[in-house]
Design a protein around this motif. Structure first.
Motif, PDB file in Angstrom:
ATOM      1  N   VAL A 176      16.195  -1.602  -4.236  1.00  0.00           N
ATOM      2  CA  VAL A 176      15.865  -1.904  -2.842  1.00  0.00           C
ATOM      3  C   VAL A 176      15.444  -3.356  -2.796  1.00  0.00           C
ATOM      4  O   VAL A 176      14.635  -3.785  -3.599  1.00  0.00           O
ATOM      5  N   SER A 177      15.993  -4.086  -1.885  1.00  0.00           N
ATOM      6  CA  SER A 177      15.664  -5.508  -1.902  1.00  0.00           C
ATOM      7  C   SER A 177      14.804  -5.936  -0.730  1.00  0.00           C
ATOM      8  O   SER A 177      14.800  -7.079  -0.338  1.00  0.00           O
ATOM      9  N   SER A 178      14.077  -5.013  -0.156  1.00  0.00           N
ATOM     10  CA  SER A 178      13.333  -5.411   1.034  1.00  0.00           C
ATOM     11  C   SER A 178      11.965  -6.005   0.723  1.00  0.00           C
ATOM     12  O   SER A 178      11.114  -6.077   1.578  1.00  0.00           O
ATOM     13  N   ASN A 179      11.761  -6.382  -0.520  1.00  0.00           N
ATOM     14  CA  ASN A 179      10.552  -7.137  -0.871  1.00  0.00           C
ATOM     15  C   ASN A 179       9.268  -6.355  -0.640  1.00  0.00           C
ATOM     16  O   ASN A 179       8.228  -6.920  -0.372  1.00  0.00           O
ATOM     17  N   ILE A 180       9.353  -5.068  -0.739  1.00  0.00           N
ATOM     18  CA  ILE A 180       8.159  -4.250  -0.627  1.00  0.00           C
ATOM     19  C   ILE A 180       7.956  -3.597  -1.979  1.00  0.00           C
ATOM     20  O   ILE A 180       8.906  -3.245  -2.666  1.00  0.00           O
ATOM     21  N   LYS A 216       4.208  -3.430   5.493  1.00  0.00           N
ATOM     22  CA  LYS A 216       5.535  -2.821   5.694  1.00  0.00           C
ATOM     23  C   LYS A 216       5.474  -1.325   5.437  1.00  0.00           C
ATOM     24  O   LYS A 216       6.086  -0.521   6.158  1.00  0.00           O
ATOM     25  N   TYR A 221       2.941  -8.765   2.117  1.00  0.00           N
ATOM     26  CA  TYR A 221       3.412  -7.957   3.237  1.00  0.00           C
ATOM     27  C   TYR A 221       3.810  -6.554   2.841  1.00  0.00           C
ATOM     28  O   TYR A 221       4.259  -5.775   3.673  1.00  0.00           O
TER      29      TYR A 221
END
Lengths: 413, 255
Positions: free
Chosen positions: A205-209, A272, A268
C-alpha cells in the motif's frame, strides 16, 4: 417522540431547521424502533445511544455514546484510569451481549479480556434503595418473605439476577476488585487484533500510512463486512452493535513515531487512520472507544488534528504521583476529567453539561464523575499566600484540559 | 432587539461571485454551514457540497428537486482509497486520490467540483448561480495534503466558480490558534486575504459557558478599498431551531 429509522449512517432528524420562522419538523408516526438490547434512543436528537460502561461518563457526554461515533480518551500518565474506562466499555458489551473487538499492540487482547471487571448482579443498584433496603430488612425478618410493607413496589422484583441474559437496562455497575468469570464471556462474539501477531498484507500500500494502522483498518473493515454490521445483506442476522476498543493508539508500540519526535515521519498516519475509522463507523452499527497517550505527543498541532477528527474527546488527568496528591483539597478525588469535545449529530445543538470542571473517583463498585467542588478552606493555616498558591496549582493542573480561560482579560465585553 | 445575522449576510445582490470564509476556533461553527446550505438551496442555486467530515444525513436539507444538490461524502469515498482492493489503479480518476498516492495534488477533486457545477443549457435556466460549499478544509491538511496544494485547489475553484460563473464559494476552516499548526495558519491567512466576507466564530476567551456559546465576528471587505471594512461582533447562542445573536454582554442570562 417517535424515532425514525432509515439508514444506518445516522437517524435523519427532520427537526433540524436554521430559518427562525418556520420549522420543517415532521413527526414520523409509522416508524420502526430499532430495538437492540443495551441501546436506547437519545431524547435530544433521536440518535441511538449505547452506554460506555460508566454511568457517570454517559451522563457527562450527553446520555451515552451515539452509534456510529468515536470516543477518544486521552490517557492519564500511568494509563491506569483510562485503561479502567476501556475495560468498563468492553464489559458493558459483554453484559449487553454486543459483539466486540479488542485491538492492542502491547497487551494481548486475551489478557485484557481476562482482566475485565465483574458486573454487579443485583437488579437494583445499592445506592438507590440503601435506606429502604435497611428498613425492609428489619421488617421482613419477622414476617414472611412474600409481603413487603414499606418497599412494596419491589415485591415483584427478583432479589438477585442469577441469569445474565441480554440485559435491557442501560448502563451497569462493575466491581473493580473482582474479575469477570470465564463463562460470562465464553459465549460473547469476540474479535481480537494483536499487532505483533498479524500476518503480512498481500499487496503493498503506498498511501504513506503506517502499516500497523492499515492492518487494523482492514481487520475492522473485514469484521464489519463479514458479520453484517454494515447492513450489506439485511436478511442475514439479527441486528447487533459492534463495540471496538483500541488501546494506546499512537504509541510507539503501534510503530508510530508521533510520541517520540517533534517532527515525525508518520505525522499524518494517525489522522488518516482516524479518518478511515470514522468512515467505517458512520456506515455501520458500531461504536468505538480509543485511548491515546496524548501527554507523550510532542507536537500539539497533531493532537489538535486528532481531536478534530473524533466525535467525543475526554481527557483524564490523575493525581497519582503529582504533588497535588498531597493537597488536601483534592483528597476526595483521584483525578480530573476534562470534556474537550462533544459531537453535534444531526442537530444544531448538543447536550452541553453545566460545567466542565469535573473530577473523578474510582470506588470499588463505581467510577463516579462529579462536579469539582472545593470546600471552603477552614484549616488553621489559612492565609492569603496559601490561597494564591492553590489558585496557581489548580490553574496549572487544568492547563492540560484546555477548557480553562485562555485570555488575559476576565471579561468578554 | 437582537440583530439578525440574515440582515447582514443575505442580500442576494451582495452575494454574487463572492468568496466567503468561515473560520472556527475552540468551538463548533457548523450552524453556519447549515445556514448557508439551506439559504442557497432556497435561493434556487445549484450547490456542490464537499462534505468531508460528516455523513449526508447530518445535513438535513430542504432540497427536494433532483439535481440541485451534489453531495460528495468524503468519509464513504475515503475507504476505497485507504484500503484499495487491488494494486491496479482505477481507470477513472477518483476525487480523493491523494489519499492513495500522497504526492499528487488535489487536481482530481477540482475536476469533480468543476464537472458538477458546470452548467449545461437547460441547467442555466433552472438554477441560479452555482455555489461551492466545503466542510471542512482543515481536514485535507490533517490528511497530509500540502498547504500549497490546498491553496492551489482553492484558487482553481475560485476561478471556475466565482469568476467564470459568478457563483459563490463558502469554505469552513477549523483552526485552534494556540496549537501552532503552521500549515493551517498559512491556509487561513491566505484565505482571509482572498475572501470578501469573513465570519469568524470563536469560543469565549473566559472559557466555557452554557448560555453564550461563543462570539462571531463578521467582516465585509470592500473590493475597491474605498471605505473601511464593515465589522460586526456578536455573541450567540445556538438553539434547537436556530441561533440567536446579541450584542456582547447582553445575553439574556446576564441581563
Amino acid at each position: 417522540m417517535a424515532i425514525p429509522v432509515q439508514s444506518m449512517t445516522g437517524i435523519s432528524n427532520a427537526r433540524l431547521n436554521v430559518e427562525m420562522n418556520t420549522t420543517s419538523f415532521q413527526k414520523k408516526s409509522r416508524s420502526k424502533l430499532l430495538s437492540i438490547p443495551g441501546t436506547r434512543p437519545s431524547f435530544q436528537n433521536g440518535q441511538l445511544l449505547v452506554s460506555t460502561g460508566t454511568t457517570s461518563l454517559d451522563y457527562v457526554i450527553g446520555g451515552g455514546l451515539a452509534v456510529g461515533t468515536l470516543l477518544l480518551i486521552e490517557e492519564d500518565v500511568f494509563d491506569s484510569y483510562s485503561h479502567m474506562l476501556l475495560k468498563y466499555f468492553l464489559a458493558e458489551g459483554i453484559v449487553c451481549s454486543h459483539s466486540f473487538l479488542i485491538a492492542s499492540a502491547g497487551e494481548h487482547p486475551d489478557d485484557i479480556l481476562q482482566g475485565l471487571p465483574a458486573p454487579v448482579l443485583d437488579d437494583v443498584p445499592k445506592d438507590e434503595i440503601g435506606k429502604i433496603n435497611q428498613r425492609r430488612e428489619n421488617d421482613v425478618s419477622e414476617e414472611s418473605q412474600d409481603s413487603m410493607k414499606i418497599a412494596w413496589r419491589y415485591q415483584n422484583q427478583p432479589k438477585v439476577q442469577t441469569v445474565l441474559a441480554a440485559s435491557s437496562r442501560f448502563g451497569h455497575y462493575y466491581d473493580a476488585s473482582k474479575q469477570m468469570s470465564a463463562e460470562t464471556f465464553e459465549s460473547a462474539e469476540y474479535y481480537p487484533f494483536y499487532l505483533p501477531a498479524e500476518v503480512h498484507l498481500k499487496y503493498s500500500v503506498s498511501s504513506n500510512i503506517h502499516i500497523g494502522y492499515i492492518k487494523l483498518l482492514r481487520f475492522i473493515q473485514g469484521v464489519i463486512h463479514k458479520e453484517g454490521f454494515d447492513r450489506a445483506c439485511p436478511q442475514s442476522k439479527t441486528r447487533n452493535i459492534l463495540r471496538i476498543g483500541i488501546h494506546s493508539l499512537g504509541s510507539v508500540l503501534w510503530g508510530d513515531d508521533i510520541c517520540c519526535k517533534d517532527d515525525p515521519l508518520y505525522a499524518y498516519s494517525l489522522t488518516k487512520f482516524l479518518y478511515g475509522l470514522r468512515g467505517l463507523l458512520r456506515t455501520s452499527l458500531s461504536v468505538c472507544m480509543v485511548t491515546v497517550p496524548s501527554h507523550l505527543i510532542q507536537n500539539k498541532a497533531i493532537m489538535g488534528r486528532v481531536t478534530n477528527l473524533c466525535d467525543t474527546v475526554i481527557g483524564i488527568k490523575s493525581f497519582n504521583g503529582s504533588e497535588k496528591d498531597a493537597n488536601d483539597l483534592y483528597k476526595d478525588y483521584h483525578g480530573l476529567v476534562c470534556v474537550k469535545k462533544i459531537p453535534y449529530l444531526n442537530s444544531l445543538i448538543c447536550e452541553l453539561p453545566d460545567t466542565r470542571d469535573l473530577a473523578f473517583k474510582l470506588k470499588r463498585k463505581q467510577f463516579t464523575i462529579e462536579r469539582l467542588h472545593l470546600p471552603p478552606d477552614l484549616s488553621d493555616t489559612v492565609s492569603r499566600l496559601n490561597k494564591q498558591d492553590l489558585a496557581e496549582s489548580s490553574k496549572l493542573l487544568r492547563m492540560g484540559c484546555g477548557a480553562a480561560a485562555t485570555g488575559k482579560k476576565h471579561l468578554d465585553f | 432587539r437582537s440583530p439578525e445575522l440574515l440582515f447582514y449576510v443575505d442580500t442576494t445582490e451582495q452575494l454574487f461571485g463572492q468568496c466567503v470564509l468561515l473560520s472556527e476556533s475552540k468551538t463548533d461553527g457548523s450552524f453556519l454551514i447549515h445556514h448557508f446550505l439551506s439559504f442557497f438551496l432556497k435561493a434556487q442555486c445549484k450547490v456542490c457540497f464537499l462534505g468531508l467530515v460528516q455523513s449526508f444525513s447530518h445535513y438535513s436539507t430542504v432540497a427536494r428537486e433532483k439535481g440541485q444538490l451534489v453531495f460528495f461524502e468524503g468519509l464513504r469515498n475515503s475507504l476505497d482509497m485507504l484500503l484499495p482492493e487491488s494494486d491496479a489503479s482505477d481507470a477513472e480518476p477518483q476525487p480523493l486520490s491523494f489519499l492513495r498516492w500522497p504526492s499528487t495534488d488535489l487536481r482530481n477533486l477540482f475536476d469533480f467540483v468543476n464537472s458538477s457545477l458546470s452548467q449545461s443549457e437547460n441547467d442555466m435556466s433552472r438554477w441560479a448561480s452555482p455555489v461551492l460549499l466545503i466542510d471542512d478544509l482543515s481536514v485535507l491538511l490533517s490528511l497530509g495534503v500540502n498547504p500549497t496544494a490546498v491553496l492551489d485547489f482553492i484558487h482553481y475553484c475560485r476561478m471556475a466558480v466565482c469568476s467564470k460563473q459568478q457563483g459563490n464559494m463558502v469554505t469552513l476552516v477549523h483552526n485552534e490558534d494556540d496549537l501552532g499548526d503552521e500549515d493551517c495558519d498559512l491556509v487561513l491567512h491566505a484565505l482571509t486575504h482572498q475572501s470578501s466576507l469573513i465570519l469568524q466564530v470563536h469560543g469565549l476567551n473566559t472559557g466555557y459557558c452554557r448560555d453564550v456559546h461563543g462570539q462571531i465576528q463578521l467582516r465585509w471587505k470592500d473590493k475597491f478599498q474605498l471605505k473601511r471594512d464593515h465589522t460586526h461582533v456578536f455573541q450567540y447562542k445556538v438553539h434547537d431551531k436556530g441561533v440567536s445573536f446579541f450584542a456582547p454582554g447582553t445575553s439574556s442570562a446576564v441581563l
